[in-house]
Design a protein around this motif. Structure first.
Motif, short mmCIF file in Angstrom:
data_model
loop_
_atom_site.label_atom_id
_atom_site.label_comp_id
_atom_site.label_asym_id
_atom_site.label_seq_id
_atom_site.Cartn_x
_atom_site.Cartn_y
_atom_site.Cartn_z
N ASP A 135 -0.28 22.03 -9.86
CA ASP A 135 0.51 20.98 -10.49
C ASP A 135 -0.40 20.22 -11.47
O ASP A 135 -1.44 19.68 -11.09
N THR A 136 -0.01 20.17 -12.73
CA THR A 136 -0.83 19.49 -13.74
C THR A 136 -0.60 17.98 -13.74
O THR A 136 -1.37 17.25 -14.34
N LEU A 137 0.45 17.52 -13.10
CA LEU A 137 0.81 16.10 -13.02
C LEU A 137 1.07 15.49 -14.40
O LEU A 137 1.05 14.28 -14.57
N SER A 138 1.35 16.34 -15.40
CA SER A 138 1.53 15.87 -16.77
C SER A 138 2.79 15.03 -16.95
O SER A 138 2.87 14.25 -17.90
N ASP A 139 3.75 15.16 -16.05
CA ASP A 139 5.00 14.40 -16.19
C ASP A 139 4.92 13.02 -15.52
O ASP A 139 5.90 12.27 -15.54
N LEU A 140 3.79 12.66 -14.93
CA LEU A 140 3.66 11.36 -14.27
C LEU A 140 3.41 10.26 -15.29
O LEU A 140 2.73 10.47 -16.30
N GLY A 141 3.94 9.09 -14.99
CA GLY A 141 3.76 7.94 -15.88
C GLY A 141 2.44 7.23 -15.61
O GLY A 141 1.68 7.59 -14.70
N ALA A 142 2.18 6.19 -16.40
CA ALA A 142 0.92 5.45 -16.29
C ALA A 142 0.77 4.78 -14.93
O ALA A 142 -0.32 4.78 -14.34
N GLU A 143 1.86 4.21 -14.41
CA GLU A 143 1.81 3.56 -13.10
C GLU A 143 1.49 4.56 -11.99
O GLU A 143 0.70 4.27 -11.10
N GLU A 144 2.11 5.71 -12.07
CA GLU A 144 1.87 6.73 -11.04
C GLU A 144 0.45 7.27 -11.11
O GLU A 144 -0.20 7.47 -10.09
N MET A 145 -0.08 7.44 -12.34
CA MET A 145 -1.45 7.91 -12.48
C MET A 145 -2.45 6.86 -11.98
O MET A 145 -3.47 7.20 -11.39
N GLU A 146 -2.13 5.60 -12.21
CA GLU A 146 -3.00 4.53 -11.70
C GLU A 146 -2.98 4.50 -10.17
O GLU A 146 -4.03 4.34 -9.54
N ALA A 147 -1.80 4.68 -9.58
CA ALA A 147 -1.71 4.73 -8.12
C ALA A 147 -2.51 5.91 -7.58
O ALA A 147 -3.24 5.77 -6.58
N LEU A 148 -2.42 7.05 -8.24
CA LEU A 148 -3.18 8.22 -7.82
C LEU A 148 -4.68 7.98 -7.93
O LEU A 148 -5.45 8.34 -7.04
#
Length: 174
Positions: A135-148
């Protein structure tokens, strides 16, 4: 003078007993001698050699694919590993959370990146095709990437990185 003569005779008798050694072995003297000998024994006896704590087996950094990571779910005495953004963490010390029966048990032996980013424990957050691309996680938003990223930082502080997660066929390139 009679009294004085008796007293002198008693002292002389005691002196003779001391000289002969009979009065030394009174119960009090024997008790004191025993205490002294025991104290000397305890002080001078050899102590057991100190034992070092048992060292945990070394963990070798290795490359995992989704299929080879799957058995590390804490069942059958296996350690508990999970992957976050390509890093494989040994979360065995947190077995209560990540092992069988724990809150995050569905992430054990899997890539937990999407589920942690989306704050979801649903099965659809997990990789379905274990032999397909990661999973490249390319469809995640900024909030989701920050949480990750926050989750990843927590794992880096708390757990040992034991490997890297790569897609099938990419094992030699990692």
């Amino acid at each position: 003078m009679d009294y004085v003569e008796q007293r002198v005779a008693q002292v002389a008798s005691k002196a003779q007993e001391v000289a002969q050694g009979t009065s030394f072995f009174t119960p009090l003297n024997v008790l004191l001698l025993g205490v002294i000998l025991y104290t000397i024994y305890v002080t001078l006896r050899p102590s057991a050699p100190p034992s070092l704590p048992k060292e945990e087996p070394a963990v070798v950094f290795r490359t995992f694919t989704p299929r080879t990571l799957l058995p590390y779910n804490g069942e059958n005495g296996m350690p508990v590993y999970l992957a976050v953004r390509g890093r494989v963490f040994d979360v065995t010390p947190g077995r209560n959370f990540y092992g069988p029966g724990g809150m995050y048990a569905n992430f054990a032996g899997r890539d937990a990146s999407r589920g942690l980013a989306c704050h979801s424990f649903d099965e659809e957050m997990l990789t379905k095709d274990l032999d397909g691309p990661l999973d490249t996680l390319s469809d995640l938003g900024a909030e989701e990437m920050e949480a990750l990223q926050n989750w990843e930082e927590k794992f880096l502080e708390k757990y040992l990185v034991v490997g890297r997660l790569v897609a099938v066929g990419q094992e030699d390139k990692a």
